[in-house]
Motif scaffolding. Structure first.
Motif, PDB file in Angstrom:
ATOM      1  N   ASP A  19      51.142  46.828  39.665  1.00  0.00           N
ATOM      2  CA  ASP A  19      51.170  48.261  39.984  1.00  0.00           C
ATOM      3  C   ASP A  19      51.284  49.116  38.721  1.00  0.00           C
ATOM      4  O   ASP A  19      50.619  50.152  38.592  1.00  0.00           O
ATOM      5  CB  ASP A  19      52.337  48.572  40.924  1.00  0.00           C
ATOM      6  CG  ASP A  19      52.135  47.974  42.313  1.00  0.00           C
ATOM      7  OD1 ASP A  19      50.972  47.663  42.651  1.00  0.00           O
ATOM      8  OD2 ASP A  19      53.128  47.808  43.044  1.00  0.00           O
ATOM      9  N   ASP A  22      48.097  49.057  36.412  1.00  0.00           N
ATOM     10  CA  ASP A  22      46.967  49.736  37.058  1.00  0.00           C
ATOM     11  C   ASP A  22      46.905  51.213  36.663  1.00  0.00           C
ATOM     12  O   ASP A  22      45.816  51.793  36.592  1.00  0.00           O
ATOM     13  CB  ASP A  22      47.087  49.594  38.579  1.00  0.00           C
ATOM     14  CG  ASP A  22      45.873  50.152  39.306  1.00  0.00           C
ATOM     15  OD1 ASP A  22      44.769  49.624  39.088  1.00  0.00           O
ATOM     16  OD2 ASP A  22      46.036  51.124  40.069  1.00  0.00           O
ATOM     17  N   LYS A  27      43.533  46.144  35.211  1.00  0.00           N
ATOM     18  CA  LYS A  27      43.593  45.451  36.495  1.00  0.00           C
ATOM     19  C   LYS A  27      44.115  44.036  36.290  1.00  0.00           C
ATOM     20  O   LYS A  27      43.557  43.269  35.502  1.00  0.00           O
ATOM     21  CB  LYS A  27      42.215  45.402  37.148  1.00  0.00           C
ATOM     22  CG  LYS A  27      42.207  44.694  38.499  1.00  0.00           C
ATOM     23  CD  LYS A  27      40.804  44.628  39.093  1.00  0.00           C
ATOM     24  CE  LYS A  27      40.818  43.875  40.417  1.00  0.00           C
ATOM     25  NZ  LYS A  27      39.454  43.768  40.997  1.00  0.00           N
TER      26      LYS A  27
END
Length: 227
Positions: A19, A22, A27
């Protein structure tokens, strides 16, 4: 977007990192199982690996060794195991960085970007060096190209030219060629080497009587000029 493969069995930590990274256009795909992570590397291209050491099934040091045996992808070790022995083993098996847990996530981002910047620079330098080369040897395909043109070589011609490309710029004796080149029997004569060199010259030189790529070094052997 930077794509990272992570092998981490602490799923809570993995979720936090997925999380958080990101937000920075990074990614992360995490695998709890090292075997699944290694398999994923075979089917998809990633920019970097983040690897824990204390893993189920296979120790992380062994995983690092297995990845490096088949892939030159950058590897960051992220582990609470930070004794000097583990660090030495990881770097010996090809890890690029070691980040002891716990760590600041911002530091991880800086290290990721630093390693990728360095790797991209090395790739660029390698590509630039290859652009300056007249002869490019693709060992995996057993092909040699001269300025993008695939050379039509016999088995013996291929191996002798491939060896000389590896030794480009250095004088190579006939004895060295007989000892190191596949497809040439050690018992062969120096004359057979000269004949093979003559055949290669006919295929790569504009004028084989006045060669500019494979030069004769009187009384010693030959030298390949690859530029």
């Amino acid at each position: 977007m930077i794509e990272i493969l992570m092998i981490e069995d602490d799923l809570e930590l993995a979720e936090i990192l997925v999380d958080y990274l990101d937000q920075y256009n990074i990614k992360v795909t995490n695998y709890e199982s090292p075997e699944l992570g290694i398999s994923a590397l075979r089917v998809k291209k990633y920019d970097l690996v983040i690897l824990d050491l204390s893993l189920p099934e296979i120790d992380g040091i062994e995983v690092c060794k297995m990845i490096r045996a088949h892939n030159d992808i950058p590897i960051i070790i992220s582990s609470a195991r930070s004794n000097i022995g583990d660090k030495i083993a990881c770097f010996s098996y090809g890890a690029d960085d070691f980040l002891p847990k716990p760590y600041d996530t911002q530091e991880l981002i800086f290290r990721i970007k630093s390693i990728l910047r360095r790797c991209n620079l090395n790739i660029t330098k390698k590509e630039e060096a290859q652009k300056r080369q007249v002869f490019i040897h693709d060992e995996s395909r057993m092909e040699i190209r001269k300025e993008d043109e695939l050379l039509n070589l016999t088995n013996a011609e291929y191996h002798i030219l491939a060896y000389m490309i590896k030794r480009a710029g250095f004088v190579v004796s006939r004895e060295e060629l007989l000892s190191n080149v596949e497809s040439i029997k050690y018992e062969s004569s120096y004359k057979s080497i000269d004949v093979l060199i003559g055949r290669v010259r006919n295929k790569i030189e504009e004028n084989s009587k006045k060669p500019k790529y494979i030069l004769s070094i009187r009384g010693v052997g030959y030298k390949l000029v690859n530029e």
